[in-house]
Write an enzyme that holds these catalytic residues in place. Structure first.
Site, PDB file in Angstrom:
ATOM      1  N   GLU A 154       0.986  -0.943  -0.053  1.00 37.93           N
ATOM      2  CA  GLU A 154      -0.121   0.495  -0.267  1.00 37.93           C
ATOM      3  C   GLU A 154       1.246   0.639   0.365  1.00 37.93           C
ATOM      4  O   GLU A 154       1.530   1.071   1.191  1.00 37.93           O
ATOM      5  CB  GLU A 154      -0.539   0.298   1.398  1.00 37.93           C
ATOM      6  CG  GLU A 154      -1.928   0.957   1.353  1.00 37.93           C
ATOM      7  CD  GLU A 154      -3.101   1.479   2.562  1.00 37.93           C
ATOM      8  OE1 GLU A 154      -2.814   0.138   3.163  1.00 37.93           O
ATOM      9  OE2 GLU A 154      -3.779   2.030   2.912  1.00 37.93           O
ATOM     10  N   ARG A 206       5.283 -13.585   9.745  1.00 38.21           N
ATOM     11  CA  ARG A 206       5.801 -11.745   9.217  1.00 38.21           C
ATOM     12  C   ARG A 206       7.595 -12.220   9.746  1.00 38.21           C
ATOM     13  O   ARG A 206       8.097 -12.157  10.497  1.00 38.21           O
ATOM     14  CB  ARG A 206       5.201 -11.006   9.985  1.00 38.21           C
ATOM     15  CG  ARG A 206       4.139 -10.183   9.972  1.00 38.21           C
ATOM     16  CD  ARG A 206       3.314  -9.181  10.771  1.00 38.21           C
ATOM     17  NE  ARG A 206       3.745  -7.810  10.601  1.00 38.21           N
ATOM     18  CZ  ARG A 206       3.645  -7.010   9.643  1.00 38.21           C
ATOM     19  NH1 ARG A 206       1.862  -7.486   8.095  1.00 38.21           N
ATOM     20  NH2 ARG A 206       4.052  -6.005   9.509  1.00 38.21           N
ATOM     21  N   LYS A 232       4.434   0.705   8.963  1.00 42.24           N
ATOM     22  CA  LYS A 232       4.776   2.177   8.575  1.00 42.24           C
ATOM     23  C   LYS A 232       3.843   3.543   9.120  1.00 42.24           C
ATOM     24  O   LYS A 232       4.781   4.003   9.106  1.00 42.24           O
ATOM     25  CB  LYS A 232       4.318   1.923   7.254  1.00 42.24           C
ATOM     26  CG  LYS A 232       4.826   1.257   5.596  1.00 42.24           C
ATOM     27  CD  LYS A 232       4.119   1.431   4.836  1.00 42.24           C
ATOM     28  CE  LYS A 232       2.869  -0.069   5.023  1.00 42.24           C
ATOM     29  NZ  LYS A 232       3.033  -0.182   3.090  1.00 42.24           N
TER      30      LYS A 232
HETATM   31  P1  ATP Z   1       2.429  -1.551   8.381  1.00 34.19           P
HETATM   32  O1  ATP Z   1       2.481  -2.999   9.024  1.00 34.19           O
HETATM   33  O2  ATP Z   1       3.877  -1.977   8.391  1.00 34.19           O
HETATM   34  O3  ATP Z   1       1.901  -0.837   7.652  1.00 34.19           O
HETATM   35  P2  ATP Z   1       1.442  -3.586   5.922  1.00 34.19           P
HETATM   36  O4  ATP Z   1       1.038  -4.719   5.901  1.00 34.19           O
HETATM   37  O5  ATP Z   1       0.302  -2.673   6.018  1.00 34.19           O
HETATM   38  O6  ATP Z   1       2.691  -2.718   6.884  1.00 34.19           O
HETATM   39  P3  ATP Z   1       1.434  -3.581   3.247  1.00 34.19           P
HETATM   40  O7  ATP Z   1       2.219  -2.205   1.979  1.00 34.19           O
HETATM   41  O8  ATP Z   1       0.150  -3.768   2.843  1.00 34.19           O
HETATM   42  O9  ATP Z   1       2.067  -3.352   4.250  1.00 34.19           O
HETATM   43  O10 ATP Z   1       2.536  -4.401   2.814  1.00 34.19           O
HETATM   44  C1  ATP Z   1       2.820  -5.366   1.600  1.00 34.19           C
HETATM   45  C2  ATP Z   1       3.215  -6.463   1.865  1.00 34.19           C
HETATM   46  O11 ATP Z   1       4.576  -7.019   2.572  1.00 34.19           O
HETATM   47  C3  ATP Z   1       1.823  -7.504   2.270  1.00 34.19           C
HETATM   48  O12 ATP Z   1       2.147  -8.455   1.042  1.00 34.19           O
HETATM   49  C4  ATP Z   1       2.622  -7.745   2.706  1.00 34.19           C
HETATM   50  O13 ATP Z   1       2.062  -9.170   4.048  1.00 34.19           O
HETATM   51  C5  ATP Z   1       3.909  -7.266   3.851  1.00 34.19           C
HETATM   52  N1  ATP Z   1       4.624  -7.101   4.708  1.00 34.19           N
HETATM   53  C6  ATP Z   1       4.765  -6.258   5.393  1.00 34.19           C
HETATM   54  N2  ATP Z   1       5.046  -6.707   6.564  1.00 34.19           N
HETATM   55  C7  ATP Z   1       5.578  -7.262   6.998  1.00 34.19           C
HETATM   56  C8  ATP Z   1       6.719  -8.185   7.937  1.00 34.19           C
HETATM   57  N3  ATP Z   1       7.248  -7.764   8.362  1.00 34.19           N
HETATM   58  N4  ATP Z   1       7.124  -9.128   7.264  1.00 34.19           N
HETATM   59  C9  ATP Z   1       7.033 -10.074   5.944  1.00 34.19           C
HETATM   60  N5  ATP Z   1       6.432  -9.182   5.064  1.00 34.19           N
HETATM   61  C10 ATP Z   1       5.597  -7.685   5.385  1.00 34.19           C
HETATM   62 MG    MG Z   2      -1.466  -2.464   4.425  1.00 39.33          MG
END
Ligand code: ATP
Ligand code: MG
Length: 553
Positions: free
Chosen positions: A35, A260, A270
Site C-alpha cells: 500500500e 511476518r 509504516k
Molecule cells: P505496515 O504494518 O508496516 O503498514 P503492511 O503490512 O500494512 O505494513 P503493506 O504495504 O500492506 O504493508 O505490505 C505489502 C506486503 O508486505 C504485504 O504482502 C505484507 O504482508 C508484507 N509485509 C509487510 N510487513 C511485513 C513483515 N514485517 N514481514 C513480512 N512481510 C511483510
Molecule cells: Mg497494510
C-alpha cells in the site's frame, strides 16, 4: 558468534511443487502488493524476496501492484520510493499495476454480487454495526437492511456512487453469515462512501472498495496463481475464497500465508515510522537509524546482505522475533569480502616522531584488501607528525594494555615501530601531543631483530590527511520490542545515544575524493560509507557496522 538459523525448507515451494506435479496448476505468478502509504521497511524485504524469488524459481511472473484502494492515506511520493527500493534489492517486476486500475471491474463485481442477492446496502451506523457484529463467543445479528430487494440495493448503490449520500451514511456489505465463528465472514463491508480524490483516479469515485474485496479480485484479474501474504491474513482467507468463488474465475488464485518478519530493537510499522519522521525524531525516512530499506541503503547495508539475511531466516508459518545481530552479521560478511581497507582516525591525537627528519615524507604502498590482490594497492604517506586514536594512548595504562604509553613500543601499521618517549598536556591535564622515536630498521612494520611488539595501531599522516565528519550510529531504541507501550508510547523507548557525530576526524590522504556510496573498512573501526550529505569540501561518512558484534552488549 550469532546463532545462524539455516533454513533450507520453504513450505510455499513444497506446496507449489505438489500442485505443479499433480497438474492442479501449470503456471506460477505472484505479486508484491504494497500500500503506497509509507516507505518499505526490512519486513517488506522478506515479502519482496519471497514473491520475486518464487516467481524466478519457477520461471513465472511477479508484478508490482500498488494497493491503493484507500485514497486518504496514500501518496505518489511513496510509489516512486517503493519502486526504487525494489530495484535496489535487485528485483525487476514484469508489470506495474494499481488496484485503482481495477475500480471499474471491482464495481461490476459488486453489482454482480447484488444481482445474485449476495450483497446489500446497509444503513446501520458504524456503532450499530459493531453491536450487531457479535463477539468471538456470540454470533452476530442480521442487519435490519439485509433483506432489501435486489432492485432497491441496485438503486441505492448507484445513488451512493452518484454522490447523493454523505460519508459514513451507508455501506455495501457482502451477505454471508452473521453466525460464522469467523468474524471476518459476518457480512463484511465491501464499499464505503468517501468524498475524497484519489491520486490515480482523481474525483471519478466517491465510493471506494475495501481491501478485502479489491485484493482477491485484483489477484484473479491479473491471473496471479499464488497470492503470498503474511499470517495476519489467515482469517481473511475464507473471505478471499468466497469472493473468488462468487464472482467465478477460471484460474482461482490461492492465498498462502507466511510468518511476518519481526526484528528486535526495530519498528516495522509504516504508521509508526511515519510518526518518527513527522515528530522529527529522525531526519527522514532515510535516516540511517531507520529500519526502512532507504535508511539501510544510506547506512551502507549492501542489498546482497539484506537478501542473504532473508534467505537465512527462511520461510515458515511460525511467528518469531529475529535478532538484529543476524542482519548485522550478514552486512559484515558482504562488506568484509568487498570493502577496500583504509585508515581513519576518529578521535585524533597528535604524535611527533622526534627522530624522523623534519620536512621528510615517504610513501608506503599497502594492499587495498588482504584477500583480493586484484583490488590493487594504495599509497599512504608517512611523516614526522601523525595522528593516532586518543584511545590508543594512556599515561597510566592498566594491565594488558598493549597500545602506546610512556616507554612502550608499538607497530604503526605498515610503517615502523615507534616508542613513546614523552607527552605534553594542557592546563587541565589532557594529553595534547605524544612524542615517540621510531626505528628506521623496522620499515614496513617488520621486526628488525626478532623483538616483538604486541600492539599495532592505525594512524594517518598529518602531512596529507583529510578532515571528515563521521556519524556513529547505534540502535534507535533501547527496548527489544519498541512497540511495547506498557511504559507509555513507543517514543519513551528511544536510545538517546543512537547518533554520535564526530567532526575533525582524519582520513588517509588518498581518500580526499571519495564520493557518496563509497564503502570502506577502516582498520580496527568497522565499515563506513560516504553519506549523501558529503560534499568535496566536507566529507561525511556513516558508520555502517562495527567490526565485531556489539549487539546486546
Ligand atoms: P505496515 O504494518 O508496516 O503498514 P503492511 O503490512 O500494512 O505494513 P503493506 O504495504 O500492506 O504493508 O505490505 C505489502 C506486503 O508486505 C504485504 O504482502 C505484507 O504482508 C508484507 N509485509 C509487510 N510487513 C511485513 C513483515 N514485517 N514481514 C513480512 N512481510 C511483510
Ligand atoms: Mg497494510
Amino acid at each position: 558468534m550469532e546463532e545462524i538459523v539455516k533454513s533450507n525448507s520453504n513450505f510455499i515451494h513444497d506446496i507449489i511443487d505438489e500442485e505443479l506435479a499433480s497438474g492442479k496448476n501449470t503456471r506460477v505468478q505472484t505479486r508484491f502488493p504494497p500500500e503506497p502509504n509509507g516507505y518499505l521497511h526490512i519486513g517488506h524485504a522478506k515479502a519482496i524476496c519471497i514473491d520475486f524469488s518464487t516467481a524466478e524459481k519457477y520461471g513465472g511472473e511477479c508484478n508490482l501492484r500498488l494497493d491503493d484502494s484507500n485514497p486518504s492515506k496514500e501518496d505518489v511520493e511513496y510509489v516512486e520510493a517503493i519502486k526504487a527500493d525494489i530495484e535496489w534489492l535487485g528485483y525487476k517486476w514484469n508489470n506495474v499495476y494499481y488496484a485503482s486500475d481495477y475500480f471499474d471491474f471491482v464495481y461490476e463485481c459488486a453489482i454482480k454480487l447484488i444481482e445474485k442477492g449476495k450483497a446489500f446496502v446497509c444503513d446501520l451506523t458504524a456503532e450499530e454495526m459493531r453491536e450487531y457484529r457479535g463477539t468471538l463467543k456470540e454470533p452476530g445479528k442480521n442487519s435490519p437492511y439485509r433483506d432489501r430487494s435486489v432492485e432497491e440495493n441496485l438503486d441505492l448503490f448507484r445513488r451512493m456512487t452518484a454522490g447523493e449520500f454523505p460519508d459514513g451514511s451507508r455501506v455495501l456489505r457482502a451477505k454471508i453469515d452473521m453466525a460464522s465463528p469467523n468474524i471476518v465472514m459476518r457480512d463484511p463491508v465491501i464499499y464505503r462512501i468517501m468524498h475524497v480524490s484519489h491520486h490515480q483516479t482523481g474525483d471519478k469515485w466517491c465510493v471506494y472498495p475495501m481491501y478485502d474485496f479489491v485484493h482477491p479480485l485484483s489477484d484473479a484479474r491479473e491471473r496471479v496463481t499464488y497470492s503470498l501474504c503474511t499470517l495476519e491474513f489467515e482469517n481473511n482467507r475464507p473471505l478471499y475464497d468466497w469472493f473468488i468463488n462468487e464472482i467465478g474465475f477460471e484460474e482461482p488464485p490461492r492465498q498462502i500465508e507466511f510468518a511476518r518478519l519481526n526484528l528486535n530493537y526495530c519498528l516495522t510499522s509504516k504508521r509508526k515510522c511515519l510518526r518518527l519522521v513527522q515528530d522529527n525524531i529522525v531526519t527522514g525516512w532515510d535516516d540511517p537509524r531507520m529500519a526502512t530499506l532507504c535508511g539501510m541503503r544510506r547506512r551502507g547495508y549492501p542489498a546482497e546482505a539484506v537478501r542473504n539475511f532473508v534467505d537465512k531466516i527462511g520461510v515458515s508459518k511460525a511467528n518469531s522475533v529475529v535478532d538484529y545481530g543476524l542482519l548485522e552479521s550478514c552486512v559484515r560478511d558482504v562488506l568484509n569480502a568487498n570493502a577496500p581497507r583504509a585508515m581513519a582516525v576518529i578521535e585524533p591525537l597528535k604524535v611527533v616522531i622526534d627522530n624522523y627528519p623534519e620536512g621528510k615524507t615517504e610513501t608506503i604502498t599497502v594492499e587495498c584488501h588482504p584477500d583480493h590482490p586484484e583490488m590493487g594497492t594504495r599509497e599512504v604517506t608517512f611523516s614526522r607528525e601523525i595522528y593516532i586514536e586518543q584511545g590508543d594512548f594512556m599515561i597510566d595504562p592498566p594491565k594488558k594494555y598493549f597500545r602506546l604509553y610512556p616507554g612502550n613500543e608499538v607497530r604503526l601499521k605498515g610503517a615502523y615501530f615507534a616508542k613513546c618517549v614523552s607527552y605534553e598536556t594542557d592546563e587541565n591535564g589532557n594529553v595534547t601531543v605524544v612524542h615517540c622515536t621510531y626505528d628506521e630498521a623496522s620499515k614496513g612494520g617488520e621486526s628488525p631483530d626478532g623483538r616483538k611488539v604486541k600492539g599495532t595501531l592505525h594512524w594517518v599522516s598529518a602531512d596529507d590527511c583529510v578532515d571528515a565528519e563521521i556519524r556513529l550510529y547505534d540502535r534507535l531504541f533501547n527496548a527489544e520490542n519498541p512497540s511495547d507501550e506498557t511504559n507509555g508510547d513507543f517514543t519513551t523507548n528511544l536510545n538517546p545515544d543512537s547518533l554520535v557525530v564526530r567532526t575533525g576526524c582524519k582520513l588517509e590522504g588518498g581518500l580526499k575524493d571519495i564520493k557518496e556510496g563509497d564503502v570502506f573498512q577502516f582498520m580496527r573501526q568497522g565499515y563506513f560509507c560516504v553519506d549523501k550529505d558529503s560534499t568535496p569540501d566536507r566529507i561525511v561518512l556513516n558508520r555502517t557496522v562495527q567490526l565485531n558484534s556489539s549487539w546486546g552488549k
